[in-house]
Design an enzyme around this catalytic site. Structure first.
Site, PDB file in Angstrom:
ATOM      1  N   GLY A  39     -42.720  49.394  45.533  1.00 14.82           N
ATOM      2  CA  GLY A  39     -42.225  49.974  43.942  1.00 14.82           C
ATOM      3  C   GLY A  39     -42.967  48.217  43.808  1.00 14.82           C
ATOM      4  O   GLY A  39     -41.800  46.895  43.985  1.00 14.82           O
ATOM      5  N   GLY A  41     -42.405  46.855  40.351  1.00 16.98           N
ATOM      6  CA  GLY A  41     -40.675  46.351  40.086  1.00 16.98           C
ATOM      7  C   GLY A  41     -39.792  45.931  41.032  1.00 16.98           C
ATOM      8  O   GLY A  41     -39.328  44.455  41.531  1.00 16.98           O
ATOM      9  N   ASN A 185     -55.028  40.379  38.959  1.00 15.70           N
ATOM     10  CA  ASN A 185     -55.915  40.254  39.923  1.00 15.70           C
ATOM     11  C   ASN A 185     -57.361  40.493  39.005  1.00 15.70           C
ATOM     12  O   ASN A 185     -57.924  40.636  38.166  1.00 15.70           O
ATOM     13  CB  ASN A 185     -55.383  40.743  41.240  1.00 15.70           C
ATOM     14  CG  ASN A 185     -56.014  42.599  40.961  1.00 15.70           C
ATOM     15  OD1 ASN A 185     -56.343  42.607  39.878  1.00 15.70           O
ATOM     16  ND2 ASN A 185     -55.527  43.893  42.024  1.00 15.70           N
ATOM     17  N   ALA A 256     -48.456  44.271  48.470  1.00 10.32           N
ATOM     18  CA  ALA A 256     -47.361  42.653  47.897  1.00 10.32           C
ATOM     19  C   ALA A 256     -47.509  41.605  47.346  1.00 10.32           C
ATOM     20  O   ALA A 256     -46.332  40.831  46.875  1.00 10.32           O
ATOM     21  CB  ALA A 256     -45.855  43.211  47.986  1.00 10.32           C
ATOM     22  N   ALA A 257     -48.295  40.812  48.035  1.00  6.83           N
ATOM     23  CA  ALA A 257     -49.630  39.997  47.329  1.00  6.83           C
ATOM     24  C   ALA A 257     -48.771  39.171  46.417  1.00  6.83           C
ATOM     25  O   ALA A 257     -48.023  38.479  45.985  1.00  6.83           O
ATOM     26  CB  ALA A 257     -50.173  39.287  48.707  1.00  6.83           C
ATOM     27  N   GLY A 258     -49.355  40.096  45.656  1.00  4.01           N
ATOM     28  CA  GLY A 258     -49.140  39.691  43.833  1.00  4.01           C
ATOM     29  C   GLY A 258     -48.251  39.626  43.701  1.00  4.01           C
ATOM     30  O   GLY A 258     -47.233  39.455  42.842  1.00  4.01           O
ATOM     31  N   ASP A 259     -47.477  40.686  44.005  1.00  2.66           N
ATOM     32  CA  ASP A 259     -45.602  41.253  43.975  1.00  2.66           C
ATOM     33  C   ASP A 259     -44.908  39.701  44.082  1.00  2.66           C
ATOM     34  O   ASP A 259     -44.266  39.151  43.722  1.00  2.66           O
ATOM     35  CB  ASP A 259     -45.031  42.078  44.442  1.00  2.66           C
ATOM     36  CG  ASP A 259     -46.083  43.908  44.117  1.00  2.66           C
ATOM     37  OD1 ASP A 259     -46.415  42.983  42.458  1.00  2.66           O
ATOM     38  OD2 ASP A 259     -45.651  44.259  44.236  1.00  2.66           O
ATOM     39  N   ARG A 292     -47.416  38.878  57.651  1.00  2.00           N
ATOM     40  CA  ARG A 292     -46.801  40.292  57.623  1.00  2.00           C
ATOM     41  C   ARG A 292     -46.910  41.794  57.178  1.00  2.00           C
ATOM     42  O   ARG A 292     -47.502  41.796  56.125  1.00  2.00           O
ATOM     43  CB  ARG A 292     -45.566  40.086  57.216  1.00  2.00           C
ATOM     44  CG  ARG A 292     -45.160  39.046  57.576  1.00  2.00           C
ATOM     45  CD  ARG A 292     -43.270  38.029  56.831  1.00  2.00           C
ATOM     46  NE  ARG A 292     -43.124  36.653  57.823  1.00  2.00           N
ATOM     47  CZ  ARG A 292     -42.482  35.881  56.780  1.00  2.00           C
ATOM     48  NH1 ARG A 292     -42.082  36.701  55.429  1.00  2.00           N
ATOM     49  NH2 ARG A 292     -41.837  35.261  57.665  1.00  2.00           N
TER      50      ARG A 292
END
Ligand code: RIB
Length: 316
Positions: A39, A41, A185, A256-259, A292
């Site tokens: 998620g 958030g 992005n 989740a790289a952007g997260d 990872r």
């Protein structure tokens, strides 16, 4: 140190690894399947707290095992979860993720309990919004509620970072002008600015980024940071553009790289780093995350990011 408030989604991720992402109408076989916590958030809150930020999160989970695991994990990372709503009438959000061999992915989200992060819930959280210094949000919760929270945050003079993911067709102009940092992005930038697909050729590519960001800067956004995957990121303000290269790493999973970038950027700003330092910190954090598998499972510790930054300085 400033307080970070993350407003956003929490999902259970079901990830399949495949050789290549399937095309429309195609059935393919997965190499393996795994469950993980995700998620946008939750990932951003988890990243920011793990990297040293003082983080509180607002959002909703269902009264189920997935929701309980999510809350435990966030708490374990140091996130204040006391105001997260548990909606007994629905299930925790879920995400179906396909990751191909080069680490790229595509994601479909079933919002579930994230839809209960609505206007009535967020209006009751005004105090939490006013008690924070930085508000970090994404777009996997109801748009109207999010926009209301952004207006409240701006009225209370908070720094607002909006990661427009997934990007809606449009964001109202009155919201753009409240945002300090918009962090799309490339795909999200093209969608929000109403431009066609981004060209591969380098000059045209930079020109397209310039034009896309200019359209949104004209709507009042103060700074746009476009995350560009293995090309790093670009920072755009009126009359100012700067590109920052990515770290040379071998990506196995970009989920989740952007997260990670957003959480790290917020954590760095909250402890008083300059914008440039915060961008460098966030690039290093996300470089580790892409080496990872998984979403929250991939997010780095503070010590790991510091080691990478030190190694980079020594290499210069
Ligand atoms: O950005 C990655 C995240 O997007 C995943 O964890 C998935 O849950 C979706 O929200």
């Amino acid at each position: 140190m400033g307080d970070i408030l993350v407003i956003g989604s929490m999902n259970m991720d079901m990830t399949v690894r495949v050789k290549e992402l399937p095309k429309a109408g195609e059935t393919i076989l997965a190499q393996n399947m795994s469950y993980g916590l995700g998620g946008k958030g939750a990932n951003q809150a988890f990243a920011a707290a793990r990297l040293g930020g003082k983080v509180r999160m607002l959002g909703c989970v269902g009264d189920d095992d997935f929701g309980r695991k999510q809350l435990q994990a966030l708490e374990g990372a140091g996130v204040d979860v006391s105001d997260i709503k548990i909606d007994r009438t629905t299930s925790t959000g879920s995400a179906f993720i396909c990751v191909e061999e080069n680490g790229s992915n595509c994601i479909v989200v079933d919002q579930g309990a994230n839809l209960s992060c609505d206007e009535s819930y967020l209006t009751k959280q005004r105090e939490a919004i006013c008690a924070s210094d930085i508000v970090l949000a994404q777009m996997e919760i109801p748009e109207g509620a999010l926009y209301r929270a952004i207006l409240d945050a701006e009225q209370a003079n908070k720094k607002i970072i909006l990661n427009p993911a997934p990007a809606p067709e449009r964001i109202p102009d009155e919201i753009y002008s409240r945002i300090d940092y918009l962090t799309p992005n490339e795909t999200e930038l093209m969608r929000l600015s109403g431009m066609a697909e981004i060209p591969a050729d380098c000059d045209d590519y930079k020109e397209a980024l310039q034009e896309g960001t200019q359209r949104l800067l004209d709507k009042g956004v103060k700074t746009i940071i476009v995350t560009l995957g293995d090309k790093g990121c670009g920072v755009f303000k009126k009359g100012y553009t700067a590109y920052y290269p990515a770290r040379p790493v071998e990506a196995v999973d970009t989920t989740a790289a952007g997260d990670c970038f957003n959480g790290a950027f917020a954590a760095a700003l909250s402890e008083g780093m300059t914008e440039v330092e915060a961008v460098e910190f966030a690039i290093s954090a996300s470089a580790i995350a892409v080496t990872r598998n998984g979403a929250q499972d991939s997010l780095p510790l503070r010590s790991e990011v510091e080691s990478l930054l030190t190694a980079e300085k020594e290499a210069v």
